[in-house]
Design a protein around this motif. Structure first.
Motif, PDB file in Angstrom:
ATOM      1  N   SER A  83      69.427  -5.645 -92.531  1.00  7.18           N
ATOM      2  CA  SER A  83      68.848  -4.635 -91.658  1.00  7.18           C
ATOM      3  C   SER A  83      67.439  -5.040 -91.234  1.00  7.18           C
TER       4      SER A  83
ATOM      5  N   VAL B 188      63.625  -0.612 -92.262  1.00  2.54           N
ATOM      6  CA  VAL B 188      63.652  -0.087 -93.623  1.00  2.54           C
ATOM      7  C   VAL B 188      62.760   1.146 -93.689  1.00  2.54           C
TER       8      VAL B 188
ATOM      9  N   ASP C   3      67.489   0.665 -96.400  1.00  3.98           N
ATOM     10  CA  ASP C   3      67.845   0.526 -94.994  1.00  3.98           C
ATOM     11  C   ASP C   3      68.184   1.898 -94.430  1.00  3.98           C
TER      12      ASP C   3
ATOM     13  N   VAL D  45      66.926  -2.074-100.596  1.00  6.40           N
ATOM     14  CA  VAL D  45      66.639  -3.426-100.125  1.00  6.40           C
ATOM     15  C   VAL D  45      65.706  -4.146-101.095  1.00  6.40           C
TER      16      VAL D  45
END
Length: 290
Positions: free
Chosen positions: A95, A98, A134, A140
């Motif tokens: 991604s 965030v 994400d 993440v």
């Protein structure tokens, strides 16, 4: 864990020493039992010495727990599962957007003061976890610091690590604590666009845009009792957060995915009873029993 979850984790673990060219002693306990024991401690929040006798000895389980965390195996498994979940849900493997936030968790009395602190805002003594997720709420990156370090000061180190580990990230959403000079610093030094979402001046609960995603992820992590309070003498609380994320992602990968793009067929109309009028009687014929 189920057989399907184990088939996801088993190839991601390092190979046994007996299969390497250097050789080594064979492992006495099954790795699946070790993984189940770690997940049991993480889920129930019990002490390492209180692991049931059905699992391997607690010293063996804790040794593998520390070894995998120190060698980066736990972080690599989370990264691999993260990409698999996104690909399975029809998204890119990584991604570019965030959402970050921090949370203060209380520490036990056994935690030394050198690795913990007092959060003046929350009036709690413990550690602070920084989380980046994400747009779908999948973790993440995670970082744990003493609670006396303000989020704005720890954010420089956190965003720098985020840039090194995930160079594809370009947009970061955060709360007002990450505003001010940090926005300019992130743009000039890291080439990150940092946008803050302020809370409106209204009383009661308000669903904040973008920020509700990371708040929901924090609630997912708090379902594991080991994450509700920090008992680790060392800064190994990140490993427990990683194991919770690992269980969350393996559960998603083993569940069937509903295709929302295909329209659902309309439900059949309800069967109405028939009425036949016969003088002087009335006969009602209902639907046949199923």
């Amino acid at each position: 864990m189920s057989d399907a979850e184990w088939e996801l984790i088993r190839p991601l673990l390092p190979p046994p020493a007996t299969t390497l060219p250097t050789g080594g002693h064979p492992e006495f306990y099954d790795r699946r039992d070790v993984v189940d024991a770690v997940r049991y401690v993480n889920r129930t929040g019990c002490q390492w010495r209180a692991i049931p006798c059905d699992f391997p000895p607690w010293s063996t389980v804790y040794r593998w727990f520390r070894k995998w965390h120190g060698a980066g195996v736990t972080a690599r498994i989370c990264a691999e599962l993260y990409e698999q979940v996104r690909v399975r849900e029809g998204k890119n493997p990584r991604s570019v957007t965030v959402v970050v936030d921090s949370q203060t968790v209380k520490a036990d009395a056994t935690v030394p003061k050198t690795t913990s602190g007092c959060d003046a805002g929350k009036k709690a003594t413990g550690r602070k976890r920084h989380l980046a997720v994400d747009t779908r709420g999948l973790p993440v990156m995670m970082m744990v610091t003493p609670a006396n370090i303000h989020a704005a000061h720890a954010a420089r180190d956190f965003l720098f690590r985020l840039r090194l580990a995930h160079p594809e990230v370009t947009l970061v959403w955060a709360d007002s604590a990450y505003g001010g000079e940090l926005v300019t610093w992130a743009q000039d030094r890291l080439r990150l666009t940092l946008k803050t979402v302020n809370r409106p001046k209204t009383k009661g609960f308000v669903l904040l845009p973008k920020r509700w995603v990371v708040e929901r992820s924090i609630s997912w992590l708090m379902r594991a009792r080991r994450n509700c309070r920090d008992y680790e003498a060392l800064l190994q609380h990140e490993a427990h957060l990683a194991w919770t994320s690992m269980a969350l992602m393996t559960r998603r990968l083993t569940k069937p995915v509903a295709d929302w793009r295909e329209p659902k067929p309309p439900p059949p109309p309800p069967a109405l009873p028939l009425r036949i009028r016969l003088h002087p009687w009335t006969v009602r014929l209902g639907p046949a029993p199923r």
